[in-house]
Design a protein around this motif. Sequence first.
Motif, PDB file in Angstrom:
ATOM      1  N   LYS A 171       2.976   2.031   7.562  1.00  0.00           N
ATOM      2  CA  LYS A 171       4.281   1.590   7.060  1.00  0.00           C
ATOM      3  C   LYS A 171       4.128   0.680   5.841  1.00  0.00           C
ATOM      4  O   LYS A 171       4.772   0.871   4.812  1.00  0.00           O
ATOM      5  CB  LYS A 171       5.038   0.870   8.185  1.00  0.00           C
ATOM      6  CG  LYS A 171       6.383   0.318   7.800  1.00  0.00           C
ATOM      7  CD  LYS A 171       6.996  -0.390   9.008  1.00  0.00           C
ATOM      8  CE  LYS A 171       8.027  -1.378   8.555  1.00  0.00           C
ATOM      9  NZ  LYS A 171       8.483  -2.234   9.648  1.00  0.00           N
ATOM     10  N   GLN A 172       3.235  -0.310   5.948  1.00  0.00           N
ATOM     11  CA  GLN A 172       3.032  -1.241   4.837  1.00  0.00           C
ATOM     12  C   GLN A 172       2.396  -0.545   3.637  1.00  0.00           C
ATOM     13  O   GLN A 172       2.757  -0.819   2.490  1.00  0.00           O
ATOM     14  CB  GLN A 172       2.179  -2.429   5.292  1.00  0.00           C
ATOM     15  CG  GLN A 172       2.905  -3.352   6.246  1.00  0.00           C
ATOM     16  CD  GLN A 172       2.104  -4.593   6.591  1.00  0.00           C
ATOM     17  OE1 GLN A 172       1.282  -5.060   5.801  1.00  0.00           O
ATOM     18  NE2 GLN A 172       2.340  -5.139   7.769  1.00  0.00           N
ATOM     19  N   LEU A 173       1.449   0.362   3.893  1.00  0.00           N
ATOM     20  CA  LEU A 173       0.814   1.098   2.806  1.00  0.00           C
ATOM     21  C   LEU A 173       1.841   1.963   2.081  1.00  0.00           C
ATOM     22  O   LEU A 173       1.871   1.989   0.845  1.00  0.00           O
ATOM     23  CB  LEU A 173      -0.334   1.957   3.337  1.00  0.00           C
ATOM     24  CG  LEU A 173      -1.122   2.730   2.280  1.00  0.00           C
ATOM     25  CD1 LEU A 173      -1.888   1.768   1.373  1.00  0.00           C
ATOM     26  CD2 LEU A 173      -2.075   3.714   2.941  1.00  0.00           C
ATOM     27  N   ALA A 174       2.694   2.649   2.833  1.00  0.00           N
ATOM     28  CA  ALA A 174       3.718   3.511   2.226  1.00  0.00           C
ATOM     29  C   ALA A 174       4.700   2.697   1.383  1.00  0.00           C
ATOM     30  O   ALA A 174       5.133   3.149   0.318  1.00  0.00           O
ATOM     31  CB  ALA A 174       4.464   4.283   3.309  1.00  0.00           C
ATOM     32  N   ALA A 175       5.014   1.494   1.821  1.00  0.00           N
ATOM     33  CA  ALA A 175       5.939   0.636   1.065  1.00  0.00           C
ATOM     34  C   ALA A 175       5.298   0.144  -0.236  1.00  0.00           C
ATOM     35  O   ALA A 175       5.962   0.030  -1.265  1.00  0.00           O
ATOM     36  CB  ALA A 175       6.362  -0.559   1.921  1.00  0.00           C
ATOM     37  N   ARG A 176       4.020  -0.135  -0.205  1.00  0.00           N
ATOM     38  CA  ARG A 176       3.327  -0.669  -1.383  1.00  0.00           C
ATOM     39  C   ARG A 176       2.787   0.422  -2.305  1.00  0.00           C
ATOM     40  O   ARG A 176       2.784   0.258  -3.514  1.00  0.00           O
ATOM     41  CB  ARG A 176       2.159  -1.556  -0.933  1.00  0.00           C
ATOM     42  CG  ARG A 176       2.588  -2.831  -0.239  1.00  0.00           C
ATOM     43  CD  ARG A 176       1.378  -3.501   0.405  1.00  0.00           C
ATOM     44  NE  ARG A 176       1.732  -4.634   1.198  1.00  0.00           N
ATOM     45  CZ  ARG A 176       1.709  -5.895   0.769  1.00  0.00           C
ATOM     46  NH1 ARG A 176       1.360  -6.154  -0.467  1.00  0.00           N
ATOM     47  NH2 ARG A 176       2.038  -6.876   1.579  1.00  0.00           N
ATOM     48  N   HIS A 177       2.285   1.489  -1.714  1.00  0.00           N
ATOM     49  CA  HIS A 177       1.632   2.566  -2.480  1.00  0.00           C
ATOM     50  C   HIS A 177       2.035   3.921  -1.892  1.00  0.00           C
ATOM     51  O   HIS A 177       1.233   4.560  -1.200  1.00  0.00           O
ATOM     52  CB  HIS A 177       0.106   2.402  -2.456  1.00  0.00           C
ATOM     53  CG  HIS A 177      -0.363   1.117  -3.030  1.00  0.00           C
ATOM     54  ND1 HIS A 177      -0.392   0.891  -4.395  1.00  0.00           N
ATOM     55  CD2 HIS A 177      -0.789  -0.023  -2.434  1.00  0.00           C
ATOM     56  CE1 HIS A 177      -0.837  -0.345  -4.603  1.00  0.00           C
ATOM     57  NE2 HIS A 177      -1.084  -0.912  -3.448  1.00  0.00           N
ATOM     58  N   PRO A 178       3.265   4.354  -2.150  1.00  0.00           N
ATOM     59  CA  PRO A 178       3.766   5.581  -1.509  1.00  0.00           C
ATOM     60  C   PRO A 178       2.970   6.844  -1.835  1.00  0.00           C
ATOM     61  O   PRO A 178       2.998   7.799  -1.066  1.00  0.00           O
ATOM     62  CB  PRO A 178       5.208   5.685  -2.014  1.00  0.00           C
ATOM     63  CG  PRO A 178       5.313   4.751  -3.161  1.00  0.00           C
ATOM     64  CD  PRO A 178       4.236   3.729  -3.023  1.00  0.00           C
ATOM     65  N   LYS A 179       2.246   6.873  -2.938  1.00  0.00           N
ATOM     66  CA  LYS A 179       1.482   8.068  -3.314  1.00  0.00           C
ATOM     67  C   LYS A 179       0.084   8.092  -2.699  1.00  0.00           C
ATOM     68  O   LYS A 179      -0.618   9.085  -2.790  1.00  0.00           O
ATOM     69  CB  LYS A 179       1.371   8.177  -4.834  1.00  0.00           C
ATOM     70  CG  LYS A 179       2.704   8.420  -5.511  1.00  0.00           C
ATOM     71  CD  LYS A 179       2.537   8.540  -7.000  1.00  0.00           C
ATOM     72  CE  LYS A 179       3.891   8.741  -7.652  1.00  0.00           C
ATOM     73  NZ  LYS A 179       3.773   8.836  -9.102  1.00  0.00           N
TER      74      LYS A 179
END
Length: 193
Positions: free
Chosen positions: A167-175
């Motif tokens: 969740k946090q990774l997708a929010a910060r670096h969605p690609k």
Amino acid sequence: MNQIRRCSESRAGHHAACASCADLLQRHFSRRRFLHVSAAGLAGAVLTPLRVFAAPGKYDAMVLSCIDPRFQEPVSQYTAGRKLTGKYSQFTIAGASIGVVAPAFKEWHKTFWDNLEASIQLHSIEKVIVVNHRDCGAAKIAYGDAAVANAAAETKTHREAAAEFRKQLAARHPKLGVEMGLMALDGKLEVLS
């Protein structure tokens, strides 16, 4: 050399001999000699190509793993088995994803995210491979004894940490892609979806 030997062999005339030792050492290790050696070291550092320090280029991933010494070799074998040797950057922190998302370790979180950003910029990575592990002391510190009391509870704890990390990774670096795994003590990896 005889002056140094005299200094250590005889207590009589100790001060005179030690003064001679100091003179001898001063000639070999003078301020000028120190400055020459320092300047040469600085020149070598400045002239070394930047790529040696930063190793920019295209790499496959960042591997996030735990500090537990029992898992250093199994993680290395896992990445080698995937033909990733020399193709990933690495970040090692207590608990792997748990160290990045657990409130108990909130002081560490910024360090990981800043390091990931640097790896993206320097290494053009496309994914993060996370290797959590069983019998993790950081999981117990972060979530308590009950969270790792048995295999089912332990798996649930790691799945929840993995979900929060995603969740946090997708929010910060969605690609950026992510692979999450839970490694057993024997080195076998279970995928955490």
